[in-house]
Design a protein around this motif. Structure first.
Motif, mmCIF file in Angstrom:
data_model
loop_
_atom_site.group_PDB
_atom_site.id
_atom_site.type_symbol
_atom_site.label_atom_id
_atom_site.label_comp_id
_atom_site.label_asym_id
_atom_site.label_seq_id
_atom_site.Cartn_x
_atom_site.Cartn_y
_atom_site.Cartn_z
ATOM 1 N N UNK A 1 24.632 22.451 -45.688
ATOM 2 C CA UNK A 1 23.225 22.216 -45.405
ATOM 3 C C UNK A 1 22.720 23.288 -44.439
ATOM 4 N N UNK A 2 21.550 23.806 -44.754
ATOM 5 C CA UNK A 2 20.969 24.852 -43.919
ATOM 6 C C UNK A 2 20.655 24.340 -42.516
ATOM 7 N N UNK A 3 20.997 25.171 -41.530
ATOM 8 C CA UNK A 3 20.625 24.878 -40.152
ATOM 9 C C UNK A 3 19.210 25.363 -39.877
ATOM 10 N N UNK A 4 18.923 26.556 -40.409
ATOM 11 C CA UNK A 4 17.601 27.172 -40.265
ATOM 12 C C UNK A 4 17.255 27.771 -41.622
ATOM 13 N N UNK A 5 16.057 27.527 -42.114
ATOM 14 C CA UNK A 5 15.646 28.079 -43.407
ATOM 15 C C UNK A 5 14.944 29.419 -43.203
ATOM 16 N N UNK A 6 14.814 30.172 -44.283
ATOM 17 C CA UNK A 6 14.084 31.439 -44.223
ATOM 18 C C UNK A 6 12.670 31.224 -43.691
ATOM 19 N N UNK A 7 12.059 30.109 -44.074
ATOM 20 C CA UNK A 7 10.688 29.809 -43.652
ATOM 21 C C UNK A 7 10.564 29.647 -42.143
ATOM 22 N N UNK A 8 11.657 29.290 -41.486
ATOM 23 C CA UNK A 8 11.633 29.069 -40.041
ATOM 24 C C UNK A 8 11.852 30.351 -39.227
ATOM 25 N N UNK A 9 12.291 31.413 -39.879
ATOM 26 C CA UNK A 9 12.502 32.677 -39.180
ATOM 27 C C UNK A 9 11.126 33.282 -38.899
ATOM 28 N N UNK A 10 10.844 33.642 -37.647
ATOM 29 C CA UNK A 10 9.528 34.204 -37.327
ATOM 30 C C UNK A 10 9.184 35.387 -38.233
ATOM 31 N N UNK A 11 7.953 35.414 -38.718
ATOM 32 C CA UNK A 11 7.500 36.449 -39.648
ATOM 33 C C UNK A 11 7.744 37.855 -39.135
ATOM 34 N N UNK A 12 7.462 38.095 -37.864
ATOM 35 C CA UNK A 12 7.629 39.456 -37.356
ATOM 36 C C UNK A 12 9.093 39.892 -37.375
#
Length: 150
Positions: free
Chosen positions: A1-12
């Motif tokens: 299970x993902x701990x952090x998704x790509x969507x949660x990584x800050x855009x910058x």
């Protein structure tokens, strides 16, 4: 299970990583050579997501099953060119530094095939995939879902 998704990584953060990725992919280095290097780093670092991704990228580029299945033992085969072997050797040294120096012999091996600008880009590319593998392993991004976009 993902701990952090790509969507949660800050855009910058993603923009900067992807910007460097685009720079590397648009360099004079062959994309197949870059993908072989990336797959080897993913194997060394045990990153399932990155192994899946770069395996699929290489298959899409027409890489053979024989070379893909033996990349993990490339030194024991004759399936890779001298140029690829120089890159794979440097990749392994840079990925597993462990406080050891990079010898002149290892560096000179690269100079047989690449000019300084290309060695700089190759070094950045190896550092970049090492960054990606560490992010994917930390965030536990699920393997198997990657789709090639070419």
């Amino acid at each position: 299970m993902e701990r952090i998704s790509f969507k949660e990584i800050p855009n910058n953060v993603l923009e900067k990583l992807i910007g460097l990725e685009n720079y590397i992919n648009n360099s004079n280095l062959e994309i197949t050579l870059l993908e072989l290097m990336r797959l080897r780093v993913a194997q060394i670092n045990g990153c399932a997501y990155c192994v899946d991704m770069h395996y699929k990228e290489l298959k899409n580029l027409g890489e053979t099953d024989l070379r893909l299945s033996t990349l993990v033992v490339w030194e024991e085969t004759n399936f890779f060119t001298d140029k690829e072997r120089a890159v794979l050797r440097f990749t392994e040294v840079l990925t597993t530094l462990n406080g050891k120096p990079i010898s002149n012999a290892q560096y000179d091996d690269l100079r047989s095939f690449f000019i300084n600008d290309e060695i700089i880009t190759l070094t950045l590319a190896i550092a970049q995939i090492n960054t990606w593998t560490r992010l994917m392993k930390t965030f536990q991004i699920e393997a198997g879902k990657y789709k090639v976009n070419r």
